[in-house]
Design a protein around this motif. Structure first.
Motif, PDB file in Angstrom:
ATOM      1  N   SER A 148       0.872  -1.169   0.000  1.00 36.08           N
ATOM      2  CA  SER A 148       0.000   0.000   0.000  1.00 36.08           C
ATOM      3  C   SER A 148       0.914   1.225   0.000  1.00 36.08           C
ATOM      4  O   SER A 148       2.119   1.095  -0.139  1.00 36.08           O
ATOM      5  CB  SER A 148      -0.937  -0.016   1.208  1.00 36.08           C
ATOM      6  N   SER A 149       0.347   2.385   0.171  1.00 35.25           N
ATOM      7  CA  SER A 149       1.153   3.611   0.121  1.00 35.25           C
ATOM      8  C   SER A 149       2.199   3.672   1.232  1.00 35.25           C
ATOM      9  O   SER A 149       3.321   4.106   1.008  1.00 35.25           O
ATOM     10  CB  SER A 149       0.255   4.841   0.223  1.00 35.25           C
ATOM     11  N   PHE A 150       1.833   3.235   2.433  1.00 31.50           N
ATOM     12  CA  PHE A 150       2.737   3.337   3.577  1.00 31.50           C
ATOM     13  C   PHE A 150       3.303   2.000   4.043  1.00 31.50           C
ATOM     14  O   PHE A 150       4.355   1.956   4.675  1.00 31.50           O
ATOM     15  CB  PHE A 150       2.018   3.977   4.781  1.00 31.50           C
ATOM     16  N   PHE A 151       2.599   0.899   3.782  1.00 33.31           N
ATOM     17  CA  PHE A 151       2.925  -0.379   4.395  1.00 33.31           C
ATOM     18  C   PHE A 151       3.011  -1.500   3.365  1.00 33.31           C
ATOM     19  O   PHE A 151       2.545  -1.362   2.247  1.00 33.31           O
ATOM     20  CB  PHE A 151       1.859  -0.756   5.439  1.00 33.31           C
ATOM     21  N   SER A 152       3.585  -2.638   3.807  1.00 31.71           N
ATOM     22  CA  SER A 152       3.644  -3.850   2.990  1.00 31.71           C
ATOM     23  C   SER A 152       3.358  -5.051   3.877  1.00 31.71           C
ATOM     24  O   SER A 152       3.706  -5.052   5.061  1.00 31.71           O
ATOM     25  CB  SER A 152       5.037  -4.031   2.370  1.00 31.71           C
ATOM     26  N   SER A 153       2.740  -6.077   3.306  1.00 27.95           N
ATOM     27  CA  SER A 153       2.511  -7.315   4.053  1.00 27.95           C
ATOM     28  C   SER A 153       3.217  -8.460   3.332  1.00 27.95           C
ATOM     29  O   SER A 153       3.272  -8.505   2.103  1.00 27.95           O
ATOM     30  CB  SER A 153       1.017  -7.601   4.203  1.00 27.95           C
ATOM     31  N   TYR A 154       3.761  -9.356   4.146  1.00 29.65           N
ATOM     32  CA  TYR A 154       4.506 -10.507   3.655  1.00 29.65           C
ATOM     33  C   TYR A 154       4.031 -11.751   4.388  1.00 29.65           C
ATOM     34  O   TYR A 154       3.474 -11.666   5.482  1.00 29.65           O
ATOM     35  CB  TYR A 154       6.010 -10.345   3.908  1.00 29.65           C
ATOM     36  N   GLY A 195       7.590   0.508   7.613  1.00 29.43           N
ATOM     37  CA  GLY A 195       8.568   1.480   7.139  1.00 29.43           C
ATOM     38  C   GLY A 195       9.758   1.556   8.062  1.00 29.43           C
ATOM     39  O   GLY A 195      10.886   1.343   7.665  1.00 29.43           O
ATOM     40  N   HIS A 196       9.521   1.832   9.312  1.00 28.78           N
ATOM     41  CA  HIS A 196      10.593   1.929  10.300  1.00 28.78           C
ATOM     42  C   HIS A 196      10.701   0.679  11.161  1.00 28.78           C
ATOM     43  O   HIS A 196      11.645   0.527  11.928  1.00 28.78           O
ATOM     44  CB  HIS A 196      10.372   3.143  11.203  1.00 28.78           C
ATOM     45  N   LEU A 245      -6.203   4.604   7.415  1.00 27.39           N
ATOM     46  CA  LEU A 245      -6.960   4.183   6.231  1.00 27.39           C
ATOM     47  C   LEU A 245      -6.122   3.295   5.313  1.00 27.39           C
ATOM     48  O   LEU A 245      -6.625   2.332   4.733  1.00 27.39           O
ATOM     49  CB  LEU A 245      -7.483   5.407   5.483  1.00 27.39           C
ATOM     50  N   ASP A 246      -4.843   3.605   5.220  1.00 27.43           N
ATOM     51  CA  ASP A 246      -3.954   2.809   4.387  1.00 27.43           C
ATOM     52  C   ASP A 246      -3.738   1.418   4.987  1.00 27.43           C
ATOM     53  O   ASP A 246      -3.722   0.423   4.261  1.00 27.43           O
ATOM     54  CB  ASP A 246      -2.618   3.534   4.214  1.00 27.43           C
TER      55      ASP A 246
END
Length: 103
Positions: free
Chosen positions: A7-13, A26-27, A82-83
């Motif tokens: 997504s714009s701010f995050f990722s899932s794995y 991110g951090h 929301l993201d």
């Protein structure tokens, strides 16, 4: 580790061998069991409801989200909330689609 959604701010794995999910904030990367990921889904659905978001915007414009029995603490603003909701929804939708294909 396989990427599930960005997504714009995050990722899932997902790590199939360890049966863990990861969310990259991110951090910080947080590892979650399926049960913890499902609990996150319920939390994020509650805090992303229009009524709750309205309260967040009126009061402080930030939300503190705890994960894994308060092992991880995230401070999110409204666009991040929301993201994250979008990321979690799309990740679970991927599971549903995959289970339909396999059955």
């Amino acid at each position: 580790m396989e990427i599930l959604h960005n997504s714009s701010f995050f990722s899932s794995y997902q790590d199939v061998e360890k049966e863990l999910f990861y969310i990259d904030f991110g951090h910080k990367v947080v590892s979650l069991t399926f049960h913890q990921f499902l609990h996150l889904k319920h939390k994020i659905n509650r805090i992303s409801s229009p009524r709750y978001l309205e309260l967040v915007i009126q009061k402080r414009n930030l939300e503190i989200l705890t994960l894994c029995n308060r092992k991880h603490i995230m401070i999110l603003d409204v666009p991040q909330i929301l993201d994250l909701q979008k990321l979690v929804q799309n990740t679970f939708q991927l599971f549903e689609t995959e289970s339909l294909v396999l059955s």
